[in-house]
Design a protein around this motif. Structure first.
Motif, mmCIF file in Angstrom:
data_model
loop_
_atom_site.group_PDB
_atom_site.id
_atom_site.type_symbol
_atom_site.label_atom_id
_atom_site.label_comp_id
_atom_site.label_asym_id
_atom_site.label_seq_id
_atom_site.Cartn_x
_atom_site.Cartn_y
_atom_site.Cartn_z
ATOM 1 N N TYR A 240 0.893 -1.154 0.000
ATOM 2 C CA TYR A 240 0.000 0.000 0.000
ATOM 3 C C TYR A 240 0.931 1.203 0.000
ATOM 4 C CZ TYR A 240 -2.871 3.808 1.580
ATOM 5 O OH TYR A 240 -3.498 5.022 1.653
ATOM 6 N N ALA A 241 0.658 2.181 -0.829
ATOM 7 C CA ALA A 241 1.492 3.386 -0.873
ATOM 8 C C ALA A 241 0.594 4.602 -1.035
ATOM 9 C CB ALA A 241 2.488 3.309 -2.030
ATOM 10 N N GLU A 242 1.098 5.737 -0.580
ATOM 11 C CA GLU A 242 0.389 6.995 -0.761
ATOM 12 C C GLU A 242 1.395 8.137 -0.799
ATOM 13 O OE1 GLU A 242 -2.261 6.956 2.604
ATOM 14 O OE2 GLU A 242 -0.799 7.911 3.910
ATOM 15 N N THR A 243 1.001 9.205 -1.479
ATOM 16 C CA THR A 243 1.851 10.400 -1.533
ATOM 17 C C THR A 243 1.796 11.096 -0.178
ATOM 18 O OG1 THR A 243 -0.007 11.612 -2.497
ATOM 19 C CG2 THR A 243 1.656 10.758 -4.025
ATOM 20 N N THR A 244 2.864 11.831 0.131
ATOM 21 C CA THR A 244 2.939 12.500 1.439
ATOM 22 C C THR A 244 3.080 14.017 1.337
ATOM 23 O OG1 THR A 244 5.335 12.205 1.529
ATOM 24 C CG2 THR A 244 3.981 10.482 2.544
ATOM 25 N N ASP A 245 3.061 14.561 0.119
ATOM 26 C CA ASP A 245 3.211 16.012 -0.029
ATOM 27 C C ASP A 245 1.849 16.695 0.043
ATOM 28 O OD1 ASP A 245 2.199 15.174 -2.445
ATOM 29 O OD2 ASP A 245 3.776 16.078 -3.661
ATOM 30 N N ALA A 246 1.846 18.001 -0.153
ATOM 31 C CA ALA A 246 0.623 18.799 -0.018
ATOM 32 C C ALA A 246 -0.292 18.725 -1.236
ATOM 33 C CB ALA A 246 0.997 20.257 0.257
ATOM 34 N N GLY A 247 0.144 18.082 -2.317
ATOM 35 C CA GLY A 247 -0.696 17.984 -3.514
ATOM 36 C C GLY A 247 -1.847 17.012 -3.325
ATOM 37 N N ARG A 248 -2.592 16.796 -4.416
ATOM 38 C CA ARG A 248 -3.694 15.832 -4.381
ATOM 39 C C ARG A 248 -3.146 14.469 -3.987
ATOM 40 N NH1 ARG A 248 -6.016 12.185 -8.023
ATOM 41 N NH2 ARG A 248 -4.508 12.786 -9.610
ATOM 42 N N LYS A 249 -3.735 13.861 -2.949
ATOM 43 C CA LYS A 249 -3.241 12.590 -2.426
ATOM 44 C C LYS A 249 -3.527 11.463 -3.417
ATOM 45 C CE LYS A 249 -2.676 12.001 1.762
ATOM 46 N NZ LYS A 249 -1.685 11.542 2.670
ATOM 47 N N LEU A 250 -2.478 10.706 -3.730
ATOM 48 C CA LEU A 250 -2.598 9.512 -4.569
ATOM 49 C C LEU A 250 -2.409 8.285 -3.688
ATOM 50 C CD1 LEU A 250 -0.376 10.572 -7.612
ATOM 51 C CD2 LEU A 250 -2.869 10.707 -7.424
ATOM 52 N N HIS A 251 -3.165 7.214 -3.974
ATOM 53 C CA HIS A 251 -3.089 5.962 -3.220
ATOM 54 C C HIS A 251 -2.825 4.818 -4.186
ATOM 55 C CE1 HIS A 251 -5.012 7.729 0.375
ATOM 56 N NE2 HIS A 251 -5.716 8.425 -0.503
ATOM 57 N N TRP A 252 -1.998 3.880 -3.784
ATOM 58 C CA TRP A 252 -1.811 2.619 -4.494
ATOM 59 C C TRP A 252 -2.347 1.558 -3.553
ATOM 60 C CZ3 TRP A 252 1.184 6.801 -4.745
ATOM 61 C CH2 TRP A 252 1.642 7.216 -5.996
ATOM 62 N N GLN A 253 -3.513 1.004 -3.891
ATOM 63 C CA GLN A 253 -4.171 0.032 -3.030
ATOM 64 C C GLN A 253 -4.954 -0.946 -3.880
ATOM 65 O OE1 GLN A 253 -6.688 2.309 -0.448
ATOM 66 N NE2 GLN A 253 -7.818 3.253 -2.111
ATOM 67 N N GLY A 254 -5.404 -2.027 -3.289
ATOM 68 C CA GLY A 254 -6.145 -3.027 -4.046
ATOM 69 C C GLY A 254 -6.864 -4.002 -3.138
ATOM 70 N N ASN A 255 -6.996 -5.234 -3.601
ATOM 71 C CA ASN A 255 -7.729 -6.265 -2.870
ATOM 72 C C ASN A 255 -6.802 -7.285 -2.222
ATOM 73 O OD1 ASN A 255 -10.285 -5.218 -3.491
ATOM 74 N ND2 ASN A 255 -10.171 -6.130 -5.517
ATOM 75 N N GLY A 256 -5.557 -6.883 -1.971
ATOM 76 C CA GLY A 256 -4.601 -7.780 -1.338
ATOM 77 C C GLY A 256 -4.794 -7.823 0.166
#
Length: 135
Positions: free
Chosen positions: A87-103
């Motif tokens: 699972y990953a996510e951005t940490t800066d002030a921009g629009r938050k992006l997530h890398w997630q799934g059904n794992g």
């Protein structure tokens, strides 16, 4: 009879030794590349010779790469033919992006995070290479 038993034991020892060597060769160090131009934090679900583990948070600056390490400092290993989940996510002030799934679910800091299988390959150094990209 004794000769047959001795030959059988030698053959069995060779098979066990070969199987142990194959298992040792199947474990590879985990190397992660943040191919994104944004900073990330990553939770990881990996499988080594001791079973399935989750580890994190790992923090990556934009375009940063690193071996993943346990809190003890040793490099994490992954069994080559088993999926690596994150699972990953951005940490800066921009629009938050997530890398997630059904794992597998991972719990950290009071939250529950759903992981996704990472696309991996064995690199030229023999490590498991996982790239996380923004596109």
């Amino acid at each position: 009879m004794l000769r047959t038993t001795l030959a059988s034991l030698i053959a069995l020892a060779a098979l066990v030794g070969g199987a142990q060597q194959a298992c040792a060769q199947a474990r590879r160090q985990i190397y992660v590349q943040n191919a994104c131009a944004r900073p990330l934090r990553v939770l990881l679900d990996y499988t080594d010779h001791k079973g399935l583990h989750d580890q994190g948070w790992y923090y990556f600056n934009p375009r940063e790469s690193s071996y993943l390490r346990a809190p003890t400092g040793e490099k994490l290993t992954q069994i080559e033919d088993i999926p690596l989940y994150a699972y990953a996510e951005t940490t800066d002030a921009g629009r938050k992006l997530h890398w997630q799934g059904n794992g597998p679910e991972m719990k950290r800091d009071g939250g529950i995070y759903r992981s996704m299988p990472l696309t991996t390959r064995v690199d030229g150094d023999g490590d498991i290479l996982a790239r996380i990209t923004c596109d």
